[in-house]
Motif scaffolding. Sequence first.
Motif, PDB file in Angstrom:
ATOM      1  N   ASP A 148       1.245  -0.854   0.064  1.00  0.00           N
ATOM      2  CA  ASP A 148      -0.103   0.300  -0.448  1.00  0.00           C
ATOM      3  C   ASP A 148       0.935   1.238  -0.029  1.00  0.00           C
ATOM      4  N   VAL A 149       0.711   2.185  -0.446  1.00  0.00           N
ATOM      5  CA  VAL A 149       1.267   3.634  -0.929  1.00  0.00           C
ATOM      6  C   VAL A 149       0.117   4.639   0.028  1.00  0.00           C
ATOM      7  N   LEU A 150       0.951   4.957   1.404  1.00  0.00           N
ATOM      8  CA  LEU A 150       0.245   6.037   1.214  1.00  0.00           C
ATOM      9  C   LEU A 150       0.713   7.116   1.009  1.00  0.00           C
ATOM     10  N   PHE A 151      -0.119   8.545   1.333  1.00  0.00           N
ATOM     11  CA  PHE A 151      -0.019   9.406   0.561  1.00  0.00           C
ATOM     12  C   PHE A 151      -0.614  10.709   1.210  1.00  0.00           C
ATOM     13  N   VAL A 152       0.384  11.637   1.603  1.00  0.00           N
ATOM     14  CA  VAL A 152      -0.329  12.970   2.139  1.00  0.00           C
ATOM     15  C   VAL A 152      -0.968  13.450   1.208  1.00  0.00           C
ATOM     16  N   GLY A 153      -2.552  13.976   1.372  1.00  0.00           N
ATOM     17  CA  GLY A 153      -2.940  15.098   0.647  1.00  0.00           C
ATOM     18  C   GLY A 153      -3.315  16.224   1.438  1.00  0.00           C
ATOM     19  N   LYS A 154      -3.175  16.343   2.667  1.00  0.00           N
ATOM     20  CA  LYS A 154      -3.260  17.347   2.969  1.00  0.00           C
ATOM     21  C   LYS A 154      -2.210  18.420   3.691  1.00  0.00           C
ATOM     22  N   GLY A 155      -2.491  18.819   3.489  1.00  0.00           N
ATOM     23  CA  GLY A 155      -1.028  20.446   3.631  1.00  0.00           C
ATOM     24  C   GLY A 155      -0.025  20.593   3.214  1.00  0.00           C
ATOM     25  N   PHE A 156       1.305  20.868   3.480  1.00  0.00           N
ATOM     26  CA  PHE A 156       2.045  21.459   2.148  1.00  0.00           C
ATOM     27  C   PHE A 156       3.269  20.150   2.304  1.00  0.00           C
ATOM     28  N   ARG A 157       3.546  19.094   2.870  1.00  0.00           N
ATOM     29  CA  ARG A 157       4.358  18.019   2.458  1.00  0.00           C
ATOM     30  C   ARG A 157       3.448  16.853   2.309  1.00  0.00           C
ATOM     31  N   SER A 164       0.913  -5.866 -10.199  1.00  0.00           N
ATOM     32  CA  SER A 164       0.863  -6.762 -11.611  1.00  0.00           C
ATOM     33  C   SER A 164       1.540  -6.726 -12.464  1.00  0.00           C
ATOM     34  N   ILE A 165       0.578  -4.652 -12.674  1.00  0.00           N
ATOM     35  CA  ILE A 165       1.212  -3.674 -13.381  1.00  0.00           C
ATOM     36  C   ILE A 165       1.530  -2.640 -13.102  1.00  0.00           C
ATOM     37  N   ALA A 166       1.786  -2.427 -11.885  1.00  0.00           N
ATOM     38  CA  ALA A 166       2.638  -0.876 -10.615  1.00  0.00           C
ATOM     39  C   ALA A 166       2.993  -1.515 -10.029  1.00  0.00           C
ATOM     40  N   PHE A 167       4.546  -1.072  -9.263  1.00  0.00           N
ATOM     41  CA  PHE A 167       5.553  -1.902  -8.685  1.00  0.00           C
ATOM     42  C   PHE A 167       4.271  -0.570  -8.007  1.00  0.00           C
ATOM     43  N   PRO A 168       4.711  -0.943  -6.322  1.00  0.00           N
ATOM     44  CA  PRO A 168       4.138   0.783  -4.943  1.00  0.00           C
ATOM     45  C   PRO A 168       5.146   1.371  -4.853  1.00  0.00           C
ATOM     46  N   GLU A 169       6.713   1.082  -4.845  1.00  0.00           N
ATOM     47  CA  GLU A 169       7.740   1.489  -4.914  1.00  0.00           C
ATOM     48  C   GLU A 169       7.801   2.574  -5.704  1.00  0.00           C
ATOM     49  N   PHE A 170       7.313   2.145  -7.389  1.00  0.00           N
ATOM     50  CA  PHE A 170       7.109   3.081  -7.789  1.00  0.00           C
ATOM     51  C   PHE A 170       7.006   4.346  -8.315  1.00  0.00           C
ATOM     52  N   LEU A 171       5.633   4.205  -7.595  1.00  0.00           N
ATOM     53  CA  LEU A 171       4.730   4.819  -7.352  1.00  0.00           C
ATOM     54  C   LEU A 171       5.000   6.416  -6.394  1.00  0.00           C
ATOM     55  N   ALA A 172       5.150   5.097  -4.911  1.00  0.00           N
ATOM     56  CA  ALA A 172       5.522   6.181  -3.883  1.00  0.00           C
ATOM     57  C   ALA A 172       6.905   7.342  -4.593  1.00  0.00           C
ATOM     58  N   THR A 173       7.811   6.791  -5.385  1.00  0.00           N
ATOM     59  CA  THR A 173       9.350   7.508  -5.858  1.00  0.00           C
ATOM     60  C   THR A 173       8.576   8.164  -7.065  1.00  0.00           C
ATOM     61  N   LEU A 174       7.697   8.115  -7.931  1.00  0.00           N
ATOM     62  CA  LEU A 174       6.901   9.353  -8.827  1.00  0.00           C
ATOM     63  C   LEU A 174       6.511   9.880  -7.720  1.00  0.00           C
ATOM     64  N   PHE A 175       5.430   9.765  -6.939  1.00  0.00           N
ATOM     65  CA  PHE A 175       4.608  10.830  -6.604  1.00  0.00           C
ATOM     66  C   PHE A 175       5.821  11.768  -5.645  1.00  0.00           C
TER      67      PHE A 175
END
Length: 187
Positions: free
Chosen positions: A63-72, A99-110
């Motif tokens: 699971d990729v956690l993404f902060v959606g509030k604030g400036f970080r 099977s199509i998206a490596f979780p750490e890739f998404l975190a790296t990209l974001f």
Amino acid sequence: MNNVKISDIAQLQFGLYSKSSEEGDVKYLQAKHFDDSGILVEEIDTLLTKDDKNVSHLLQDGDVLFVGKGFRNFAWTYTTSIGEAIASSIFFVIRPNQSIAFPEFLATLFNTAKYQAYFQSMGAGSKITSIRKSELEAVTINLPDLETQKKIVELKRLHQRDMVLSKEIIEEKEIRFQSVINQLLNT
């Protein structure tokens, strides 16, 4: 590479709003546990007791956690090695189709400057930025094949290690400099 929307490759949900305590059997992840680069740096001292109301919010490996509030607006990938955990409501929980998206890739990209600027622009004009779920689902990314995604993640890991070593070298140089100055002043 394919241009895809996040909603095409992942499920999104909100983290759980709950009152944490110093006792419990599940870690309750909050933004304070991470540095500005999205690296888990602080011992997780906030806990919850697992019950029927929160068990559906237990994180799954990848699971990729993404902060959606604030400036970080950083992203981080959960692994079961830290123990059972639940994300607080400051986070979006992004569950990619692995099977199509490596979780750490998404975190790296974001966490790249390009996406950080994009996320900041989403909340422009308000005092505290807040990204809506529909906006995050609509974000379009270039999704390379899994092998390329893994290479990008490995490059990120090597970069992070290099940054840690560089910081340690700078700290050691400062200690040595101070030591030399103190020796010269004491002679």
